[in-house]
Scaffold this active site. Sequence first.
Site, PDB file in Angstrom:
ATOM      1  N   GLY A  84      -4.937  -2.116   5.140  1.00 22.70           N
ATOM      2  CA  GLY A  84      -4.168  -3.258   4.633  1.00 22.70           C
ATOM      3  C   GLY A  84      -4.886  -4.584   4.827  1.00 22.70           C
ATOM      4  N   ARG A  85      -5.379  -4.815   6.045  1.00 23.44           N
ATOM      5  CA  ARG A  85      -6.021  -6.113   6.341  1.00 23.44           C
ATOM      6  C   ARG A  85      -7.421  -6.226   5.749  1.00 23.44           C
ATOM      7  NH1 ARG A  85      -5.036  -2.840  10.241  1.00 23.44           N
ATOM      8  NH2 ARG A  85      -6.590  -2.039  11.693  1.00 23.44           N
ATOM      9  N   LYS A  90       7.745  -1.040  12.717  1.00 24.88           N
ATOM     10  CA  LYS A  90       8.394  -0.589  11.488  1.00 24.88           C
ATOM     11  C   LYS A  90       9.479   0.442  11.818  1.00 24.88           C
ATOM     12  CE  LYS A  90       4.443  -1.366   8.360  1.00 24.88           C
ATOM     13  NZ  LYS A  90       3.678  -0.923   7.205  1.00 24.88           N
ATOM     14  N   GLU A 108      -5.363  -7.197  14.772  1.00 24.53           N
ATOM     15  CA  GLU A 108      -4.823  -5.877  14.431  1.00 24.53           C
ATOM     16  C   GLU A 108      -5.949  -4.840  14.503  1.00 24.53           C
ATOM     17  OE1 GLU A 108      -2.467  -5.872  10.844  1.00 24.53           O
ATOM     18  OE2 GLU A 108      -2.015  -3.765  11.028  1.00 24.53           O
ATOM     19  N   HIS A 150      -5.908 -33.891  17.123  1.00 23.02           N
ATOM     20  CA  HIS A 150      -4.874 -34.814  17.588  1.00 23.02           C
ATOM     21  C   HIS A 150      -3.768 -34.086  18.336  1.00 23.02           C
ATOM     22  CE1 HIS A 150      -6.565 -38.267  15.423  1.00 23.02           C
ATOM     23  NE2 HIS A 150      -7.093 -37.281  14.698  1.00 23.02           N
ATOM     24  N   GLU A 176      10.443  -4.665   4.660  1.00 26.04           N
ATOM     25  CA  GLU A 176      10.501  -6.071   4.239  1.00 26.04           C
ATOM     26  C   GLU A 176      10.229  -6.179   2.738  1.00 26.04           C
ATOM     27  OE1 GLU A 176       8.876  -4.910   6.845  1.00 26.04           O
ATOM     28  OE2 GLU A 176       8.894  -6.333   8.533  1.00 26.04           O
ATOM     29  N   LYS A 230       0.842  -1.190   0.000  1.00 22.77           N
ATOM     30  CA  LYS A 230       0.000   0.000   0.000  1.00 22.77           C
ATOM     31  C   LYS A 230       0.887   1.253   0.000  1.00 22.77           C
ATOM     32  CE  LYS A 230      -3.553   2.181   2.862  1.00 22.77           C
ATOM     33  NZ  LYS A 230      -4.455   2.014   4.000  1.00 22.77           N
TER      34      LYS A 230
HETATM   35  C1  G6Q Z   1      -2.614  -4.002   7.789  1.00 20.10           C
HETATM   36  C2  G6Q Z   1      -1.394  -3.519   8.390  1.00 20.10           C
HETATM   37  C3  G6Q Z   1      -0.121  -4.161   7.888  1.00 20.10           C
HETATM   38  C4  G6Q Z   1       0.269  -3.772   6.483  1.00 20.10           C
HETATM   39  C5  G6Q Z   1       1.701  -4.222   6.226  1.00 20.10           C
HETATM   40  C6  G6Q Z   1       2.160  -3.934   4.824  1.00 20.10           C
HETATM   41  O1  G6Q Z   1      -3.717  -3.612   8.071  1.00 20.10           O
HETATM   42  O2  G6Q Z   1      -1.332  -2.150   8.350  1.00 20.10           O
HETATM   43  O3  G6Q Z   1      -0.205  -5.553   7.983  1.00 20.10           O
HETATM   44  O4  G6Q Z   1      -0.605  -4.341   5.554  1.00 20.10           O
HETATM   45  O5  G6Q Z   1       2.543  -3.613   7.150  1.00 20.10           O
HETATM   46  O6  G6Q Z   1       2.071  -2.590   4.523  1.00 20.10           O
HETATM   47  P1  G6Q Z   1       2.226  -2.114   3.045  1.00 20.10           P
HETATM   48  O7  G6Q Z   1       1.152  -2.706   2.226  1.00 20.10           O
HETATM   49  O8  G6Q Z   1       2.160  -0.614   3.080  1.00 20.10           O
HETATM   50  O9  G6Q Z   1       3.579  -2.592   2.571  1.00 20.10           O
END
Ligand code: G6Q
Length: 537
Positions: free
Chosen positions: A268-269, A505, A354, A385, A213, A207
């Site tokens: 994001g989620r 982050k 989250e 199990h 990462e 996003k």
């Molecule tokens: C989701 C969070 C988090 C995010 C990641 C990746 O709701 O904010 O999981 O999606 O940190 O972020 P970017 O898409 O900006 O790389």
Amino acid sequence: MSTELTKSTSWKALEKHYEEIKNVHLRTMFEKDEKRGLRLKIDEIGIYFDYSKHRITDETLDLLFGLAKNRDIEKRRAAMFSGEKINTTENRAVLHTALRAPKGSTILLDGHNVVPDVHAVLDKMTDFSNKIRSGEWKGFTGNPIKNIVNIGIGGSDLGPVMAYEALKHFSAKELLFRFVSNVDGSDFAEAVIDLDAEETLFIISSKTFITIETMTNAQTARSWALAKLGDASAVARHFVAVSTNEKEVTKFGIDPQNMFGFWDWVGGRYSMSAAIGLSTMIAIGSENYHRMLNGLNEMDEHFRTAPMENNIPVIIGLLGLWYTSFFDAQTQAVFPYDRYLHRFPAYLQQLTMESNGKHITLDGQTVNYQTGAIYWGEPGTNGQHSFYQLIHQGTKLIPCDFIGFKKSLNNLPPHQDYLIANMIAQGEALAFGKTVDEVKAEGVAESIVPHKVFEGNRPSSTFFLDKVSPENLGKLVAMYEHAVFVQGAIWDINPYDQMGVELGKVLAQNIIPELQDTTKAIHHDSSTNALIELYRK
Ligand code: G6Q
């Protein structure tokens, strides 16, 4: 300290009611009402939701609905659907529901209809995924694409992975999909170990396009691809981006023509139905992808319009709140009895934790009640199990969600009968247990009897759907999204920011230069300093 919620008449009534029913056994409830299992269920939009095995009475439900009404659930829900900026800490609208709104509908954000924007991106995704699937899109050396690697993390990874796994049955078998999320170099190395760069497409999903990462993995992917392809202009044929940040995408060297956008009003989620779903669309094709969007939309409409008493996400949300805030249950388990949903619990973990892992109310006060539960789970029957032991006979109360399907996508009798028999049996055993008399009647030695007694009274929901399909996956995802909303609204917290994730982050950024420059003075606590020194050596 915020005491508004716990001082409210409806909360106090629930506290009093909790004292009255906390020791009432599900056995008694079922004995008193022969039709309980038929009454406490909802059968709507293709989901049979049995919530009769919960420690609730009709009065509990009335009180919970009363609480929801007093907390203005309906007004808050309308505010979300109509694009009000309910993500107050970030001053953003929360409009993931617009991502699956049908073409031609109108959702205004600051006077602008966002639905045509959504469909423009969907059309662009359709065009691109058709080209990849048909082989029309060629790599730099003229070969068609055979491998798709999604690079992203958190919300830009968990949805795509979960949906790919869930809908594998519908996926183009000639294409190979890999997902790289971790900054651990081994994640990337293993994902591409057997891939040919000439036939590989990287989708950089981020996003913000600044997540360390993802950007580290993207740079490594670029070097890996160019080492083989030899020419920087190859990037245009082997890299596309999904992002809201065109500036950073361009800086990376990806042509904005090959960028699929979304908007700051999609968390994001909550983004698997935004362009973050590009890998899903390539895998299952645009027709199936639209079937998934239809399922999401169907659940959105159910949540928006069904009366509370017949509203699946409302009831899930209220039941979760009942156990978390009144029974003090710490966790909520989710057990899909279908292998295809094996990443669903991990996906839900982010969605729920989250979102509702917060302790500050919308007006900045500390809550004096428990909020978001710890979500966890594994597919059945595997969990049976291992850790089910603790759910049956441990000291903790763990409400469980069982998700099952009437038909398997792989008809191999007697597997499905065995699978579903197990799911149904678990809910039954958890609720009703096994009494001392029943154990004794089996002729068990006196000293062993207490060990073989199951007290029962352990609550669960059962969700029964027809089969795993794009529509049904969409419905399940939206169902939990809206349950999260219901809880957040009652707890008066903001499910749509993620300050805790953002902290992580920033913190690593401080330590990276200290690991790389061994002469740099370090000024942390003694434990942190020692760990940094150890790594430096
Ligand atoms: C989701 C969070 C988090 C995010 C990641 C990746 O709701 O904010 O999981 O999606 O940190 O972020 P970017 O898409 O900006 O790389």
